[in-house]
Structures are given as C-alpha cells and as structure tokens.
Design an enzyme around this catalytic site. Structure first.
Site, PDB file in Angstrom:
ATOM      1  CE1 TYR A 130       6.870   2.337   4.385  1.00 57.25           C
ATOM      2  CE2 TYR A 130       8.277   2.711   2.615  1.00 57.25           C
ATOM      3  CZ  TYR A 130       7.757   1.771   3.638  1.00 57.25           C
ATOM      4  OH  TYR A 130       8.295   0.489   3.852  1.00 57.25           O
ATOM      5  CG  ASN A 155      10.257   0.259  -3.560  1.00 54.53           C
ATOM      6  OD1 ASN A 155       9.067   0.369  -4.077  1.00 54.53           O
ATOM      7  ND2 ASN A 155      10.383  -0.676  -2.603  1.00 54.53           N
ATOM      8  CB  ALA A 182       9.175  -8.780   3.235  1.00 56.58           C
ATOM      9  CB  VAL A 183       3.734  -7.691   0.993  1.00 58.15           C
ATOM     10  CG1 VAL A 183       2.358  -8.396   0.554  1.00 58.15           C
ATOM     11  CG2 VAL A 183       3.597  -6.714   2.240  1.00 58.15           C
ATOM     12  NE  ARG A 223      -4.511   1.091   3.724  1.00 55.70           N
ATOM     13  CZ  ARG A 223      -4.687   0.318   2.287  1.00 55.70           C
ATOM     14  NH1 ARG A 223      -3.990   0.760   1.339  1.00 55.70           N
ATOM     15  NH2 ARG A 223      -5.605  -0.657   2.107  1.00 55.70           N
ATOM     16  CD  GLU A 237      17.734   4.633   6.846  1.00 55.19           C
ATOM     17  OE1 GLU A 237      18.223   5.323   7.539  1.00 55.19           O
ATOM     18  OE2 GLU A 237      17.117   3.418   7.079  1.00 55.19           O
ATOM     19  NE  ARG A 261      -2.059  -1.883  -6.567  1.00 54.54           N
ATOM     20  CZ  ARG A 261      -2.021  -0.605  -6.199  1.00 54.54           C
ATOM     21  NH1 ARG A 261      -0.806  -0.047  -5.651  1.00 54.54           N
ATOM     22  NH2 ARG A 261      -2.751  -0.040  -6.192  1.00 54.54           N
ATOM     23  NE  ARG A 262      -4.184 -10.635  -2.529  1.00 56.72           N
ATOM     24  CZ  ARG A 262      -4.049 -12.008  -2.550  1.00 56.72           C
ATOM     25  NH1 ARG A 262      -3.981 -12.513  -1.373  1.00 56.72           N
ATOM     26  NH2 ARG A 262      -3.856 -12.820  -3.573  1.00 56.72           N
ATOM     27  N   GLY A 263      -3.704  -4.542   1.003  1.00 60.10           N
ATOM     28  CA  GLY A 263      -3.539  -3.657   2.139  1.00 60.10           C
ATOM     29  C   GLY A 263      -2.620  -4.060   3.310  1.00 60.10           C
ATOM     30  CG  LEU A 264      -1.608  -8.217   3.225  1.00 62.55           C
ATOM     31  CD1 LEU A 264      -0.830  -9.592   2.460  1.00 62.55           C
ATOM     32  CD2 LEU A 264      -2.247  -9.011   4.693  1.00 62.55           C
TER      33      LEU A 264
END
Length: 133
Positions: free
Chosen positions: A105, A98, A60-61, A72, A93, A67-70
């Site tokens: 992923y 989404n 969860a972000v 990733r 899953e 869109r800040r790389g968290l």
C-alpha cells in the site's frame, strides 16, 4: 469465483488479524450498494465505491502465488474502477503487523491517516488513504 470459493481462499490467507470472512459476508458485501469484486484465478479484491470515497475491504492472494504481482495488479484495477465510479479517494484498514501489505500500500501511494486500536480481533489497524487521479 463464488462467495464460497472466496471464503475458502480468504481463510487460507488470514487467521486472526483480520479474521476470515464467511461466504455469507462476501455475498452480502457484493450485493450492497457500490460493492464489487476484482477476481484473478488465485486472488481477489473486494471494494466499495460510493460517491467521492472508495474503500478496499479485503484483498487475498493464495499463499503459493504471492510475490508475482497479483496484489499490485488488483490494487491498480481497484483504483481505476473506483475512479471510474466517481471516487476521488480510496481508504483501507490494514493490520499494523502486516508488513508485506503495508509495503504494497505504501508503494502504491497510500499514507497513514489514522489508527484503530484493537480493530482486527485485538490487533491494531492502520487507516490508509490515497487520492485517486
């Protein structure tokens, strides 16, 4: 981040597919064998690594921090932690609808190995796998 704070952030990030987890669900998962959390100020990942397999249970972000790389960064940390615990492959899953998560992923090297119809409150889930080096 407490299980209650995780539940609050999770509820902000997910509505029906997948449904948000409760604080009790977070506490139980983290207390179970192999469970672990990777935490950032505005994001977290819950995983499990037992034997040769690891499972990404939820990521969860905060909506305003996307869109800040968290995600990733958390995903890369998950792979390293799982591998350090002996996992040779990671599974997850993801809701078929989404698209942002699927792109994350796929970009990280996951491939689809199956599908679970109606897995998330009526929404289909894709089963993804990645070999860990």
């Amino acid at each position: 981040m407490t299980p209650g704070a995780m539940a609050a952030l999770h509820a902000r990030c997910f509505d029906a597919a997948p449904p948000p987890w409760s604080a009790a669900a977070f506490a139980a998962t983290l207390a179970a064998p192999g469970g672990f959390a990777l935490i950032d100020d505005d994001a977290f990942l819950i995983g499990r690594a037992i034997g040769p397999d690891a499972e990404l249970l939820t990521l969860a972000v905060a909506p305003e921090c996307r869109r800040r790389g968290l995600a990733r960064d958390l995903l890369e940390r998950f792979h390293a932690r799982a591998h350090a615990r002996g996992a040779q492959a990671a599974f997850l899953e993801v809701a078929a609808s989404n698209q942002p998560a699927r792109a994350l992923y796929t970009g990280a090297g996951y491939t689809q190995t199956g599908m679970r119809p109606g897995y998330f409150a009526g929404a289909d889930a894709l089963v993804l796998r990645k070999a860990l080096a």
